[in-house]
Design a protein around this motif. Structure first.
Motif, PDB file in Angstrom:
ATOM      1  N   TYR A  41     -11.766  -4.942  -0.563  1.00  0.00           N
ATOM      2  CA  TYR A  41     -10.456  -4.484  -0.112  1.00  0.00           C
ATOM      3  C   TYR A  41      -9.403  -5.557  -0.395  1.00  0.00           C
ATOM      4  CZ  TYR A  41     -13.408  -1.124   2.314  1.00  0.00           C
ATOM      5  OH  TYR A  41     -14.347  -0.164   2.589  1.00  0.00           O
ATOM      6  N   ARG A  42      -8.150  -5.199  -0.242  1.00  0.00           N
ATOM      7  CA  ARG A  42      -7.075  -6.151  -0.502  1.00  0.00           C
ATOM      8  C   ARG A  42      -7.137  -7.313   0.473  1.00  0.00           C
ATOM      9  NH1 ARG A  42      -1.422  -3.034  -1.166  1.00  0.00           N
ATOM     10  NH2 ARG A  42      -0.848  -5.004  -0.168  1.00  0.00           N
TER      11      ARG A  42
ATOM     12  N   ASP B 173      -4.896  -9.543   1.256  1.00  0.00           N
ATOM     13  CA  ASP B 173      -3.748  -9.737   2.141  1.00  0.00           C
ATOM     14  C   ASP B 173      -3.872  -8.865   3.382  1.00  0.00           C
ATOM     15  OD1 ASP B 173      -3.490  -7.541   0.447  1.00  0.00           O
ATOM     16  OD2 ASP B 173      -1.308  -7.605   0.441  1.00  0.00           O
ATOM     17  N   THR B 174      -4.404  -7.642   3.224  1.00  0.00           N
ATOM     18  CA  THR B 174      -4.615  -6.764   4.380  1.00  0.00           C
ATOM     19  C   THR B 174      -5.668  -7.336   5.314  1.00  0.00           C
ATOM     20  OG1 THR B 174      -4.026  -4.827   3.058  1.00  0.00           O
ATOM     21  CG2 THR B 174      -5.253  -4.433   5.087  1.00  0.00           C
TER      22      THR B 174
ATOM     23  N   ARG C 122      -4.108 -10.265   7.373  1.00  0.00           N
ATOM     24  CA  ARG C 122      -3.177  -9.952   8.461  1.00  0.00           C
ATOM     25  C   ARG C 122      -3.910  -9.310   9.645  1.00  0.00           C
ATOM     26  NH1 ARG C 122      -1.047  -5.660   4.640  1.00  0.00           N
ATOM     27  NH2 ARG C 122       0.020  -7.439   3.720  1.00  0.00           N
TER      28      ARG C 122
ATOM     29  N   ALA D 211       1.890 -10.325   6.356  1.00  0.00           N
ATOM     30  CA  ALA D 211       2.370  -8.959   6.132  1.00  0.00           C
ATOM     31  C   ALA D 211       3.431  -8.903   5.038  1.00  0.00           C
ATOM     32  CB  ALA D 211       2.918  -8.376   7.431  1.00  0.00           C
TER      33      ALA D 211
ATOM     34  N   SER E 296       2.298  -8.863  -0.713  1.00  0.00           N
ATOM     35  CA  SER E 296       1.906  -7.551  -1.216  1.00  0.00           C
ATOM     36  C   SER E 296       1.197  -7.721  -2.553  1.00  0.00           C
ATOM     37  CB  SER E 296       3.127  -6.638  -1.374  1.00  0.00           C
ATOM     38  OG  SER E 296       2.734  -5.345  -1.800  1.00  0.00           O
TER      39      SER E 296
END
Length: 434
Positions: free
Chosen positions: A98-99, A101-102, A105, A212, A215
């Motif tokens: 998965y990403r 950055d997600t 956060r 957050a 991106s």
């Protein structure tokens, strides 16, 4: 500490595109601060480190304040470490699937909430048994965070900028390590450790806000017949187990961390409580942070062609403070040794992170990192649980001196591998095992 297309395909010589996909970075090579995403990541990382630098001193003396027991301190720290180790490999799979950055956060948000609860318990002087489940949650969130942190840097920096990015991140961490422990020590002796833990909780929440703002590009759609999470984890294991230059360092740190995280973290505050006090202990940890900061400032510009020999050799200095602690050294000598230890440890950290990002395919980075972290950390609960028992049997001082000597020896053993000694920073396509 450290994908093939199918299990068993070990991809011995990753290409430059594997190491740094150009579609995932918008900055010029060698200038990571030009990237807004990296700047937000650096801000979130730095804010989080402010609180985390205060947490070890605050938690250690906070638990000792309410329980006056090394056994309870051992139990609280182990309650965090065991779940972290148990879920570390899964965290690596999630970070590659998965990403990142997600993942960062969400894990920062969870860590902030759980640390806030820890602060409330310490401030209200509740029984330390209530800290155990919260420590377990913190361990799980750390297991999710660590592989994502290891894998995200090549998505935010490229080329020579990778070492600069690692040095900037380490500089931010070590600036807080220099100031945070002293502040935590002063807070602990004045108003109690709970307030320092509260600051740590706030830092996690602010870090989540910064993350957050990052991106990253969306991941490509997965093929219907693509590997499952378990299959992807097997790919990470195949790569990790095929690289002696990785797993030899992992095994060395498995030994090192028994002393560093077990004896130093458990017996260190106990010995310090009877000798140099909480404020003196905070100064020692701050001195280590100052040495680490100096190393990262130098490493922004310094490049060593074959860095692993000096990096691992210098790590023997990281064992000296533990030996001095056991011999009853005063605050000045402990702080001096801690400064040298921080200098050596951060030199190794920047070198190892840069070697990692250059020589390991980015698509595999978090999974391979998870196995590296798992192997390095799996021995820590053994050290944490056995330290009070060994101290009771042989004395805390004897355990500290012996542990320091073993740690120093462990750092030199991987250098017996020619493949490790030949690793270079300026040849990202080279195979260290040829």
């Amino acid at each position: 500490m450290p994908e093939a297309d199918a299990p068993g395909n070990r991809d011995p010589a990753p290409s430059q595109n594997d190491a740094t996909p150009p579609s995932r970075t918008s900055l010029a090579s060698g200038q990571p601060l030009r990237s807004p995403a990296f700047r937000w990541f650096l801000a979130g990382w730095s804010i989080s480190m402010v609180g985390s630098a205060m947490s070890p001193v605050a938690l250690a003396f906070g638990v000792l304040e309410v329980a006056d027991s090394a056994a309870w301190l051992s139990a609280v720290l182990t309650a965090s470490m065991v779940p972290m180790i148990a879920t570390m490999i899964l965290g690596g799979g999630i970070a590659d699937r998965y990403r990142r950055d997600t993942v960062l956060r969400l894990s920062s948000l969870g860590a902030g909430i759980s640390q806030a609860a820890v602060a409330v318990l310490l401030l209200t002087h509740q029984h330390p048994a209530l800290l155990l489940p919260l420590s377990a949650f913190n361990g799980v969130f750390q297991a999710l965070t660590t592989p994502a942190l290891r894998g995200i840097v090549p998505q935010l920096a490229s080329g020579r900028g990778i070492q600069q990015a690692n040095s900037l991140l380490a500089s931010a961490r070590n600036t807080t390590r220099m100031v945070g422990p002293t502040v935590a020590g002063l807070l602990t002796v004045s108003v109690g450790g709970g307030w320092a833990i509260a600051a740590d909780a706030a830092s996690f929440l602010l870090a989540a806000v910064c993350f957050a703002r990052i991106s990253l590009p969306g991941l490509p759609p997965r093929a219907k017949d693509g590997p499952t999470m378990l299959g992807e984890l097997r790919q990470g294991w195949d790569y990790f187990s095929s690289k002696p230059w990785i797993w030899s360092v992992t095994l060395a740190f498995a030994v090192f961390n028994v002393g560093n995280m077990g004896i130093w973290q458990i017996l260190g505050p106990v010995i310090a409580d009877d000798t140099i006090g909480a404020d003196g202990w905070g100064l020692v940890l701050s001195a280590r942070g100052a040495g680490s900061l100096l190393a990262t400032m130098v490493m922004v510009k310094l490049t060593v062609r074959r860095p692993m020999v000096p990096a691992l050799s210098s790590m023997t200095l990281a064992a000296v403070p533990l030996i001095l602690l056991g011999t009853g050294a005063n605050t000045f000598w402990l702080a001096t040794a801690a400064f040298a230890a921080g200098l050596a440890a951060e030199f190794f950290t920047v070198v190892w992170s840069t070697v990692w990002h250059i020589h390991i395919p980015e698509r595999l980075s978090s999974r391979v990192s998870a196995y590296d972290e798992f192997g390095s950390f799996a021995s820590i609960p053994v050290g944490q649980l056995s330290a009070p028992l060994l101290a009771a049997a042989f004395g805390a001082a004897a355990v500290a001196v012996t542990g320091g000597a073993v740690m120093a020896a462990a750092m030199l053993l991987p250098l017996l591998l020619p493949s490790l000694r030949r690793i270079e920073l300026n040849t990202p396509t080279a195979d260290p095992e040829r």
